[in-house]
Design an enzyme around this catalytic site. Structure first.
Site, PDB file in Angstrom:
ATOM      1  N   GLY A  22       1.118  -1.340   0.084  1.00  0.00           N
ATOM      2  CA  GLY A  22       0.396   0.129   0.274  1.00  0.00           C
ATOM      3  C   GLY A  22       0.814   0.909  -0.245  1.00  0.00           C
ATOM      4  O   GLY A  22       2.232   1.223   0.047  1.00  0.00           O
ATOM      5  N   LYS A  23       0.227   2.269  -0.108  1.00  0.00           N
ATOM      6  CA  LYS A  23       0.690   3.223  -0.228  1.00  0.00           C
ATOM      7  C   LYS A  23       1.527   3.916   1.081  1.00  0.00           C
ATOM      8  O   LYS A  23       2.784   4.054   0.521  1.00  0.00           O
ATOM      9  CB  LYS A  23       0.219   4.821   0.086  1.00  0.00           C
ATOM     10  N   ARG A  24       1.563   3.310   2.540  1.00  0.00           N
ATOM     11  CA  ARG A  24       2.030   3.465   3.118  1.00  0.00           C
ATOM     12  C   ARG A  24       3.572   2.904   3.271  1.00  0.00           C
ATOM     13  O   ARG A  24       4.278   3.002   4.599  1.00  0.00           O
ATOM     14  CB  ARG A  24       1.246   3.134   4.683  1.00  0.00           C
TER      15      ARG A  24
END
Ligand code: GLU
Length: 477
Positions: free
Chosen positions: A248-250
């Site tokens: 994910g983006k994180r």
């Protein structure tokens, strides 16, 4: 099926962000097209208008362009099957939908959402899977485009081959009357991509895992339309570095353009993204783009999830930076010089760049690694205190060492070789270890966290500058 010309496509939805998973799909499709005289097509799948993010079409083009993933047909350049934007092809989907209605393989969905929900609830109460086809209306109304149009499915088992996943099969229970056209006049992805791939003579569908569950229904649509399906290849998930969840983006999966802005080379991004799920069967990790085009094959794409390792990306970038000629690297770092290099000559900048080339992990490192070549650094004693070996020295010992260095270097001819000799003598005179003496001199002239080989660094700085900085450091404590 046999096709003489390979035609692959990248069919992103304009929903924002160009993450590594999307780029990987594009890249593999591009490799397959480029390793033959094939064509790589870009198609925008904007049928889900609710999810659309403004500006993303331009963003997709910019990301592909920046990486050099060139397309032969697409929204910006047209082509024989234009338009390449789904929202501009509504008449085409309607015509294909009509074909299915005409042969009795599609019908207007007469139910309201509330009625549908009731069917769903009752299936749930009976602990049965909900199948729309069990509620097919006996006399469906004529389809006027304002209600959903559904496939009249033909439930049967399927066996098919996926270039990555191998031979797959499913039973009839997964086949259902899926929606082809929505009540807003737009086709579903499920229908539109089949129509477009057929119209655009696509030979390979390379896409993510999220579509694999729908594949049997797609096969059912191909059958209903009496057309051959293209070759399928399903990409593995990209997993976050730690744990077992999807990236994910994180997890550091930034937009690919952000990586370029942060000083990653396009060829690194391509090499790294290709390595997420593909290798050539040897230990080789660093590939040039032509090498990847030559060696890539879908049957060497792994089935299991690929791990996204940002440290490895950084390492790879360092390797690719080293592979560049000095002139090539120089041309790419224009925006990465420190402010202090503004008025420096090209010769000086190239000299400095040559020195640090094999220390750069990203082009962004250039500023911090080279600032002291162009401007007087400010002594920062915390760097000495933070150095394990140097922190053990008393201030007076540091002063003595720096003074000794001044005395010896004053006598040096200041070529890299002569400086090395002087430094070696200095080790003997002071009785210090290189780890202490050289680190101290390095810090005193640069006040940077790391720098190239000391003798080269000193030679480029020049005798006057070096002596002055050593003297400043001596008095600065
Ligand atoms: N529009 C789909 C997406 O962005 C593309 C899937 C496909 O390649 O067919 O996920």
């Amino acid at each position: 099926m046999s096709h003489s010309v390979i035609r692959t496509r990248f069919a992103p939805s304009p929903t924002g962000f160009m993450h590594v998973g999307g780029i990987r799909t594009a890249l593999f499709a591009w490799f397959v097209a480029r390793q033959s005289e094939g064509a790589f097509i870009l198609r925008l799948e904007d049928t889900d208008q609710k999810r659309e993010v403004e500006g993303s079409a331009d963003h997709i083009l910019a990301a592909l362009g920046a990486l050099g993933i060139t397309h032969d047909e697409g929204p910006d350049i047209g082509g024989p099957y234009a338009p390449y934007v789904q929202s501009e092809r509504l008449d085409i989907y309607k015509a294909w939908a009509q074909k299915l209605i005409d042969v009795g393989r599609a019908y207007a969905d007469p139910y309201t959402p509330v009625e549908l929900e009731a069917f769903r609830e009752s299936a749930k109460a009976n602990k049965k899977a909900f199948l729309y086809r069990e509620h097919r209306p006996e006399n469906p109304p004529e389809w006027d485009g304002t209600t959903p149009l559904r496939l009249k499915s033909d439930p049967k088992p399927y066996q098919w081959h996926d270039e990555v996943l191998g031979d797959l099969s499913t039973g009839p229970e997964v086949i259902d009357d899926i929606i082809l056209m929505k009540s807003d006049g737009f086709p579903t992805y499920n229908f539109a991509h089949i129509v477009d791939d057929a119209e655009m003579k696509i030979t390979h569908i390379i896409r993510g895992q999220e579509f694999i569950a729908s594949q049997p229904n797609y096969l059912n649509i191909y059958d209903a339309l009496e057309i051959d399906h293209p070759i399928f290849a399903t990409m593995p998930h990209i997993m976050a570095e730690a744990g077992n969840k999807k990236l994910g983006k994180r997890d550091g999966a930034k937009d690919v353009l952000d990586y370029l802005k942060d000083g990653y080379l396009p060829e690194t991004m391509i090499n790294f993204i290709a390595s997420l799920g593909w290798n050539d069967g040897t230990e080789q990790e660093i590939f040039t783009i032509p090498e990847m085009i030559e060696k890539f094959s879908l049957d060497r794409v792994q089935k299991s999830g690929a791990r996204f390792d940002e440290k490895r990306l950084e390492w790879m970038n360092g390797q690719h930076i080293r592979l560049l000629s000095l002139d090539d690297l120089y041309a790419r770092v224009t925006d990465f010089w420190p402010e202090s290099a503004k008025d420096a000559t090209e010769d000086k900048k190239k000299l400095v760049l040559g020195l640090v080339q094999d220390r750069l992990k990203t082009l962004k490192d250039l500023a911090i690694l080279t600032d002291y070549f162009f401007t007087e650094p400010t002594p920062d004693w915390s760097m000495i205190e933070g150095n394990k070996q140097l922190s053990k020295l008393e201030a007076v010992e540091i002063n003595t060492l720096l003074s000794e260095a001044v005395v010896s270097l004053e006598e040096s001819d200041f070529t890299p070789e002569a400086i090395q000799e002087t430094l070696n003598q200095l080790l003997e005179i002071t009785g210090q270890k290189p780890g202490i003496l050289f680190s101290l001199i390095r810090l005193a002239v640069s006040w940077a966290p790391f720098s190239p080989a000391l003798n080269d660094t000193l030679a480029v700085l020049g005798k006057d500058v070096v002596l002055e900085r050593l003297r400043t450091a001596t008095s600065a404590q």
